[in-house]
Design a protein around this motif. Structure first.
Motif, PDB file in Angstrom:
ATOM      1  N   PRO A   1      -5.449   1.983  -3.710  1.00  0.00           N
ATOM      2  CA  PRO A   1      -4.904   2.135  -5.058  1.00  0.00           C
ATOM      3  C   PRO A   1      -3.849   1.077  -5.411  1.00  0.00           C
ATOM      4  CG  PRO A   1      -3.941   3.749  -3.596  1.00  0.00           C
ATOM      5  CD  PRO A   1      -4.958   2.996  -2.790  1.00  0.00           C
ATOM      6  N   TRP A   2      -3.465   0.250  -4.418  1.00  0.00           N
ATOM      7  CA  TRP A   2      -2.360  -0.673  -4.683  1.00  0.00           C
ATOM      8  C   TRP A   2      -2.798  -1.999  -5.291  1.00  0.00           C
ATOM      9  CZ3 TRP A   2      -3.916   0.676   0.238  1.00  0.00           C
ATOM     10  CH2 TRP A   2      -4.489  -0.319   0.998  1.00  0.00           C
ATOM     11  N   THR A   3      -4.114  -2.240  -5.345  1.00  0.00           N
ATOM     12  CA  THR A   3      -4.557  -3.466  -6.009  1.00  0.00           C
ATOM     13  C   THR A   3      -4.962  -3.115  -7.436  1.00  0.00           C
ATOM     14  OG1 THR A   3      -6.737  -3.080  -5.109  1.00  0.00           O
ATOM     15  CG2 THR A   3      -5.371  -4.651  -3.945  1.00  0.00           C
TER      16      THR A   3
ATOM     17  N   TRP B   1       0.821  -1.220   0.000  1.00  0.00           N
ATOM     18  CA  TRP B   1       0.000   0.000   0.000  1.00  0.00           C
ATOM     19  C   TRP B   1       0.847   1.259   0.000  1.00  0.00           C
ATOM     20  CZ3 TRP B   1      -0.556  -4.025   3.465  1.00  0.00           C
ATOM     21  CH2 TRP B   1       0.218  -3.923   4.630  1.00  0.00           C
TER      22      TRP B   1
ATOM     23  N   PRO C   1      -3.974  -1.048   6.986  1.00  0.00           N
ATOM     24  CA  PRO C   1      -4.000  -1.160   5.522  1.00  0.00           C
ATOM     25  C   PRO C   1      -4.169  -2.603   5.042  1.00  0.00           C
ATOM     26  CG  PRO C   1      -1.885  -0.262   6.270  1.00  0.00           C
ATOM     27  CD  PRO C   1      -2.769  -0.341   7.460  1.00  0.00           C
ATOM     28  N   SER C   2      -3.634  -3.580   5.790  1.00  0.00           N
ATOM     29  CA  SER C   2      -3.833  -4.979   5.401  1.00  0.00           C
ATOM     30  C   SER C   2      -5.305  -5.333   5.405  1.00  0.00           C
ATOM     31  CB  SER C   2      -3.136  -5.926   6.386  1.00  0.00           C
ATOM     32  OG  SER C   2      -1.757  -5.800   6.291  1.00  0.00           O
TER      33      SER C   2
ATOM     34  N   SER D   1       2.538   2.016  15.575  1.00  0.00           N
ATOM     35  CA  SER D   1       2.978   2.083  14.183  1.00  0.00           C
ATOM     36  C   SER D   1       2.506   0.861  13.413  1.00  0.00           C
ATOM     37  CB  SER D   1       4.501   2.101  14.134  1.00  0.00           C
ATOM     38  OG  SER D   1       4.964   3.342  13.751  1.00  0.00           O
TER      39      SER D   1
ATOM     40  N   LEU E   1       5.420  -9.003   6.432  1.00  0.00           N
ATOM     41  CA  LEU E   1       5.354  -7.538   6.468  1.00  0.00           C
ATOM     42  C   LEU E   1       5.418  -7.035   7.905  1.00  0.00           C
ATOM     43  CD1 LEU E   1       2.715  -6.725   3.718  1.00  0.00           C
ATOM     44  CD2 LEU E   1       5.198  -6.726   3.569  1.00  0.00           C
TER      45      LEU E   1
ATOM     46  N   LYS F   1       0.234   1.356  10.314  1.00  0.00           N
ATOM     47  CA  LYS F   1       0.927   1.277   9.028  1.00  0.00           C
ATOM     48  C   LYS F   1       0.917  -0.111   8.407  1.00  0.00           C
ATOM     49  CE  LYS F   1       4.010   5.021  10.311  1.00  0.00           C
ATOM     50  NZ  LYS F   1       5.399   5.368  10.625  1.00  0.00           N
ATOM     51  N   VAL F   2       0.582  -1.134   9.185  1.00  0.00           N
ATOM     52  CA  VAL F   2       0.568  -2.485   8.609  1.00  0.00           C
ATOM     53  C   VAL F   2      -0.799  -3.158   8.747  1.00  0.00           C
ATOM     54  CG1 VAL F   2       1.680  -4.750   8.570  1.00  0.00           C
ATOM     55  CG2 VAL F   2       3.027  -2.725   9.098  1.00  0.00           C
TER      56      VAL F   2
ATOM     57  N   HIS G   1       3.463  -3.638  -6.818  1.00  0.00           N
ATOM     58  CA  HIS G   1       2.936  -4.598  -7.791  1.00  0.00           C
ATOM     59  C   HIS G   1       3.172  -4.163  -9.228  1.00  0.00           C
ATOM     60  CE1 HIS G   1      -0.649  -1.917  -7.958  1.00  0.00           C
ATOM     61  NE2 HIS G   1      -0.765  -2.395  -9.179  1.00  0.00           N
TER      62      HIS G   1
END
Lengths: 260, 263
Positions: free
Chosen positions: B260-262, A89, B184-185, B176, B163, B180-181, A132
């Motif tokens: 937006p990362w997928t 992300w 979002p996961s 954090s 991660l 941050k992990v 990705h």
């Protein structure tokens, strides 16, 4: 920065609750600016040892100490993982800034240091991409940039190139050698490829199969900076042969064992 | 004897063509068929008013203002209910996903209360909160809370351990790590929960408005049926379909912006 690994042992319980002895009485000192490669058959505990040095695994006995000057805004260790372990992300830029955020570096300085290390690893222009959108080789470069950005006293690398294709791996090995010449980092590098260990390292430490012990330490008689011509030198070939003869019996034994 | 034959083309079985025109035609076809059936005069309009009549009636109701009141009343209930339910669900989901103690407290409670059809709680909620807005918002809140809490929990628990280790290796602390992990996961699962919850919310909205209300789309549908005004009833149903489609579309847009990362 020196890394002093002092009689480290590690026993952990597997899923069925059986005790597995991963490391037994491992002692090893990595000198400042030295590049040490850890090799051994699969399941010999070399990654466990690296994790102990990173502070990600608590040893059952023994201790690891770092000796040198600690400056603020600087991390003791930083790790490059086999599967890059980038945050999907976060953009490339934000991934490289991650460690700096945790160190409490100011935003403007974070951006500057991230940019600097992205340039160093050939990633300028990729700042706004997501992981990705990158190839495996590029992702690994981001992983290296992320680790270098925190200016670690010791850079830890856990089979960083083993998931890459042979050509990409070779290119990234060369890049790593260039980066080492520039930054003079103390590096501990885990690999199962003997050629890679010999070509990159000053000293190769062979671990035995479980429980992992130091079987031998082989100094590599090659000058720096390393060049491709050295890959056919007798010093290179001899070291590879010697390491293989040390590991072969161990690897055969590991092959016959039940999978870890 | 040697012969030369072409390699058989086996790709035909694998081919799956897009049919963009058929997509439009399917919907238009249904409407045309519907209109034609009503034109034959064989079906009384009390049972099935024509689509054109429904549209006309909808426009009239919009002009007179009765539709606006009903839609706004319903929207307010849904937005409040979904908002509160999502907020509570995500908070509880995060808590039980992160803390073993919260998990020990929360999991059995959720397992015991989740299977209750939420509409069965409406009489109780009316008893507690009165017959006004609060009980309707509350039943929607409950309906949204569970899928959100369960999905958020699953999302947090499915966070990649590698991660987490990477974050810790850079000195990340507990807070954090969450921000941050873990969060979002869990985001993709949170959005999946939101879509589920949005569907449930419409269901509960209409049910609650049919049981006890004097405004809202559910009220409109029931009221029209009582007065044998089938056209108005259909307006309400079409409105619900539109509302459902719009909500889903909106959520998909939000999801793309937030994740937006997928690809």
């Amino acid at each position: 920065m020196r890394v002093v690994i002092d009689r480290v042992s590690k026993t952990y319980a597997d899923r069925r609750g059986q005790a597995i002895e991963a490391l037994r009485d491992v002692s090893l000192t990595v000198e400042s600016e030295e590049f040490v490669a850890l090799v051994g058959p699969s399941g010999c505990g070399k990654s466990t040892l690296l994790n102990v040095v990173a502070g990600l695994t608590r040893p059952s006995a023994g201790a690891v100490e770092l000796e040198g000057d600690f400056a603020p805004g600087r991390s003791a260790t930083a790790m490059v993982f086999q599967e890059s372990a980038l945050f999907p992300w976060r953009t490339v830029q934000a991934n490289v800034e991650f460690g700096l955020e945790e160190l409490g570096v100011a935003p403007a300085e974070r951006v500057r240091r991230a940019r600097e290390h992205l340039a160093l690893t050939g990633l300028a222009g990729f700042e706004t991409r997501y992981p990705h959108q990158l190839s495996g080789g590029m992702r690994q470069r981001v992983g290296i940039a992320r680790a270098l950005a925190v200016d670690p006293a010791v850079l830890l690398m856990d089979e960083p190139f083993s998931a890459l294709d042979a050509q990409t791996r070779r290119l990234l090995q060369e890049e790593l050698l260039t980066i080492r010449e520039r930054t003079r980092k103390t590096i501990v590098y885990v690999t199962h490829t003997i050629q890679e260990a010999v070509w990159l390292a000053d000293r190769v430490v062979v671990l035995s199969r479980r429980p992992g012990r130091v079987l031998a330490t082989v100094p590599i008689p090659l000058g720096r900076p390393r060049t491709e011509a050295q890959l056919v030198e007798p010093g290179f070939v001899g070291a590879v042969e010697r390491l293989w003869s040390l590991i072969k019996a161990e690897a055969l034994g590991a092959l016959r064992e039940a999978p870890a | 004897m040697s012969v030369r034959v072409p390699v058989p083309d086996r790709t035909r079985v694998l081919e799956r063509r897009e049919h963009p025109v058929v997509r439009v035609l399917a919907l238009a076809g249904l409407l045309v068929l519907w209109e034609l059936v009503t034109r034959t005069g064989r079906v009384p309009s009390l049972f099935l008013p024509s689509p054109l009549d429904v549209i006309q009636s909808g426009v009239e109701m919009l002009r007179s203002g009765e539709l606006v009141t009903d839609v706004l009343t319903s929207l307010r209930r849904v937005v409040l209910g979904v908002g509160l339910g999502a907020l509570g669900g995500v908070s509880v989901g995060l808590a039980i996903g992160i803390s073993r103690l919260a998990e020990a407290v929360g999991n059995p409670l959720i397992a015991a209360t989740f299977p209750i059809p939420k509409i069965a709680l409406l009489p109780l909620l009316i008893l507690w909160l009165g017959i006004g807005e609060a009980s309707k918002v509350a039943v929607i809140t409950l309906g949204v809370f569970f899928p959100m809490a369960i999905n958020t929990y699953a999302g947090v628990r499915s966070a990649d351990p590698l991660l987490i280790r990477a974050a810790v290796s850079f000195g990340a602390g507990r807070w954090s790590l969450i921000r941050k992990v873990l969060l979002p996961s869990a985001l993709p699962m949170i959005f999946a929960g939101l879509k589920l919850g949005a569907g449930t919310s419409l269901l509960l909205l209409v049910a609650a408005e049919m049981i006890a209300a004097n405004a809202g789309i559910g009220f409109l549908v029931l009221h029209a049926q009582n007065l044998m005004e089938t056209t108005k009833l259909m307006v309400g149903i079409v409105l619900l379909s539109v509302l459902g489609v719009l909500t889903h579309w909106l959520l998909v847009r939000c999801e793309r912006a937030a994740i937006p990362w997928t690809t």
